[in-house]
Design a protein around this motif. Structure first.
Motif, PDB file in Angstrom:
ATOM      1  N   LYS A 227       0.841  -1.198   0.000  1.00  0.00           N
ATOM      2  CA  LYS A 227       0.000   0.000   0.000  1.00  0.00           C
ATOM      3  C   LYS A 227       0.875   1.246   0.000  1.00  0.00           C
ATOM      4  O   LYS A 227       1.880   1.321   0.713  1.00  0.00           O
ATOM      5  CB  LYS A 227      -0.947   0.018   1.205  1.00  0.00           C
ATOM      6  N   VAL A 229       0.697   5.418   0.450  1.00  0.00           N
ATOM      7  CA  VAL A 229      -0.038   6.604   0.908  1.00  0.00           C
ATOM      8  C   VAL A 229       0.682   7.841   0.397  1.00  0.00           C
ATOM      9  O   VAL A 229       1.884   8.018   0.632  1.00  0.00           O
ATOM     10  CB  VAL A 229      -0.132   6.649   2.447  1.00  0.00           C
ATOM     11  N   ASP A 294      -2.691   4.153  -3.129  1.00  0.00           N
ATOM     12  CA  ASP A 294      -3.892   3.514  -2.595  1.00  0.00           C
ATOM     13  C   ASP A 294      -4.728   4.488  -1.780  1.00  0.00           C
ATOM     14  O   ASP A 294      -5.901   4.228  -1.512  1.00  0.00           O
ATOM     15  CB  ASP A 294      -3.503   2.326  -1.713  1.00  0.00           C
ATOM     16  N   LEU A 295      -4.134   5.614  -1.383  1.00  0.00           N
ATOM     17  CA  LEU A 295      -4.829   6.603  -0.556  1.00  0.00           C
ATOM     18  C   LEU A 295      -4.124   7.938  -0.705  1.00  0.00           C
ATOM     19  O   LEU A 295      -2.892   7.994  -0.812  1.00  0.00           O
ATOM     20  CB  LEU A 295      -4.816   6.146   0.905  1.00  0.00           C
ATOM     21  N   GLY A 337     -14.327   9.258   0.360  1.00  0.00           N
ATOM     22  CA  GLY A 337     -13.281   9.774   1.231  1.00  0.00           C
ATOM     23  C   GLY A 337     -13.827  10.116   2.597  1.00  0.00           C
ATOM     24  O   GLY A 337     -15.049  10.095   2.837  1.00  0.00           O
ATOM     25  N   ILE A 352      -6.923   6.963   8.167  1.00  0.00           N
ATOM     26  CA  ILE A 352      -6.238   6.105   7.192  1.00  0.00           C
ATOM     27  C   ILE A 352      -6.667   4.657   7.363  1.00  0.00           C
ATOM     28  O   ILE A 352      -6.972   3.954   6.385  1.00  0.00           O
ATOM     29  CB  ILE A 352      -4.713   6.267   7.329  1.00  0.00           C
ATOM     30  N   LEU A 355     -10.189   4.099   6.002  1.00  0.00           N
ATOM     31  CA  LEU A 355     -10.234   4.050   4.536  1.00  0.00           C
ATOM     32  C   LEU A 355      -9.733   2.717   4.004  1.00  0.00           C
ATOM     33  O   LEU A 355     -10.268   2.181   3.023  1.00  0.00           O
ATOM     34  CB  LEU A 355      -9.412   5.197   3.950  1.00  0.00           C
ATOM     35  N   PHE A 356      -8.716   2.169   4.642  1.00  0.00           N
ATOM     36  CA  PHE A 356      -8.172   0.899   4.183  1.00  0.00           C
ATOM     37  C   PHE A 356      -9.029  -0.305   4.601  1.00  0.00           C
ATOM     38  O   PHE A 356      -9.062  -1.327   3.906  1.00  0.00           O
ATOM     39  CB  PHE A 356      -6.751   0.709   4.690  1.00  0.00           C
ATOM     40  N   TYR A 361     -15.049   2.729   0.142  1.00  0.00           N
ATOM     41  CA  TYR A 361     -14.439   4.006  -0.255  1.00  0.00           C
ATOM     42  C   TYR A 361     -13.756   3.874  -1.616  1.00  0.00           C
ATOM     43  O   TYR A 361     -13.923   4.715  -2.497  1.00  0.00           O
ATOM     44  CB  TYR A 361     -13.444   4.478   0.808  1.00  0.00           C
ATOM     45  N   ARG A 362     -12.998   2.799  -1.788  1.00  0.00           N
ATOM     46  CA  ARG A 362     -12.331   2.598  -3.076  1.00  0.00           C
ATOM     47  C   ARG A 362     -13.353   2.303  -4.172  1.00  0.00           C
ATOM     48  O   ARG A 362     -13.207   2.758  -5.303  1.00  0.00           O
ATOM     49  CB  ARG A 362     -11.298   1.468  -2.970  1.00  0.00           C
TER      50      ARG A 362
END
Length: 395
Positions: A227, A229, A294-295, A337, A352, A355-356, A361-362
């Motif tokens: 991942k 960021v 990824d973010l 988001g 964070i 979101l993961f 969200y994705r």
């Protein structure tokens, strides 16, 4: 062959979306003159347009840093600067327009001198809007406090004084809304999708939602962890060392690859020795990073959000201005988001991880990406401009 004149403010985020449109117009055999600022000369000239510098005439370029910070916060002061700029450019621009006889003027929604000149000389006009289009429906996402409304009411006499200055120079302007607001009759290009635009159904068919203009990446970025960021607070107000330090504290033990872009005002050495998976740079190729990310921890400037969502990257949002807050509100509404109320390390870490841990969200970012990719893009924007040119000179 049509003659088209562009006007823009000295900002990369407002200029970049128009460059593909200018290239498209020129590729079709049309002529383009672009009034802008020397900091953007190379970008604009690379499209094949004729660049015209406004630096020597524009009063906005002579603002102190203190005055610059008032722009967008003090409506009376902002109106004065816009009027000063319009009047400073008046003689040259009006003379140029009389000589060039353009078929259309395209002006950034903040380059109000372009719209004012079009109104004064009766030249067909298209607004170029790099943020959301706003009317009384969509503006509701821009929360305004009672104090803000009171300041607006108190500043009205000062604003009226500035409008009278324009009227004395022959500008048919009755109020500040004539120059800063587009109505349903104004041809408008909006660089986002109908799906992302709030209250899209309330806008007339004069509005063309053409999607974001995404340039190709100029570099490649290697992904070294599962991942990645990415953290950036943009290119304007990015002197935020405490915030950056909070981000790195939140991520130092997470095991993610981290790329932080801090701009030119924060020394890289301020961060000391960093773990090998964390990299800090003055600038990066944001497109190249977002293709791997990824973010995105972002200030939520419209261009940054468009680019992030284009690549299906969800956002952790830390807006710094009312405009950025409005963009962040829309991202949160669509579930792509998380909008943070606090920017301490613990809040950032929780955001964070949320979101993961939640794949929605994705998935929602991917849906917005699909809406962007279905838009007409630069070709659609060029079609809109040429439609306005042709309507002014029907066969």
């Amino acid at each position: 062959m049509s003659k088209i004149v562009f006007f823009c403010i000295p900002a990369h985020g407002h200029t970049n979306p128009t460059l593909g449109v200018v290239k498209e117009l020129i590729s079709r055999g049309h002529q383009v003159w672009y009034y802008s600022y020397n900091m953007l000369r190379d970008k604009i000239e690379s499209t094949g347009a004729t660049f015209v510098s406004c630096d020597d005439l524009d009063m906005e370029q002579k603002l102190s840093p203190k005055d610059g910070a008032r722009i967008g916060k003090d409506l009376a002061f902002s109106t004065k600067i816009l009027v000063d700029t319009t009047l400073a450019l008046d003689d040259k621009v009006c003379a140029d327009m009389e000589r060039l006889k353009p078929d259309c003027i395209v002006a950034d929604s903040m380059a109000v001198w372009g719209k004012a000149v079009a109104m004064k000389l009766g030249i067909p006009f298209v607004s170029s809007t790099t943020t959301f289009a706003f009317n009384r429906h969509s503006a509701k996402i821009m929360k305004q406090s009672f104090g803000d409304l009171l300041k607006l009411l108190l500043s009205t006499p000062k604003i009226a004084k500035q409008i009278k200055r324009l009227q004395r120079k022959g500008y048919p302007i009755k109020s500040v809304l004539d120059i800063i607001q587009n109505d349903e009759h104004t041809h408008t290009i909006v660089y986002t999708s109908a799906a992302f635009q709030p209250c899209c159904e309330t806008f007339s068919d004069k509005y063309a939602f053409v999607g974001p203009s995404i340039r190709p990446a100029s570099k490649t970025v290697e992904k070294s962890r599962s991942k990645l960021v990415y953290i950036s607070m943009g290119t304007v107000n990015n002197d935020m060392l405490p915030l950056y330090q909070n981000c790195l504290t939140a991520l130092s033990d997470a095991g993610y690859q981290v790329i932080l872009s801090v701009g030119n005002t924060v020394p890289i050495e301020s961060f000391g020795e960093l773990p090998e998976q964390i990299s800090v740079f003055p600038q990066v190729d944001q497109i190249a990073v977002l293709q791997q990310a990824d973010l995105f921890v972002s200030h939520c400037g419209m261009n940054s959000v468009n680019e992030s969502l284009y690549f299906g990257v969800p956002l952790l949002m830390l807006p710094q201005t009312p405009e950025q807050s409005g963009v962040a509100q829309r991202v949160a509404q669509l579930g792509a988001g998380i909008l943070l109320k606090k920017a301490d390390a613990a809040s950032i870490a929780r955001g964070i991880e949320a979101l993961f841990s939640d794949s929605s969200y994705r998935e929602n970012a991917r849906k917005i990406s699909e809406s962007f990719r279905k838009c007409s893009g630069a070709k659609g924007a060029a079609d809109k401009i040429l439609q306005v040119c042709e309507s002014a000179h029907p066969c």
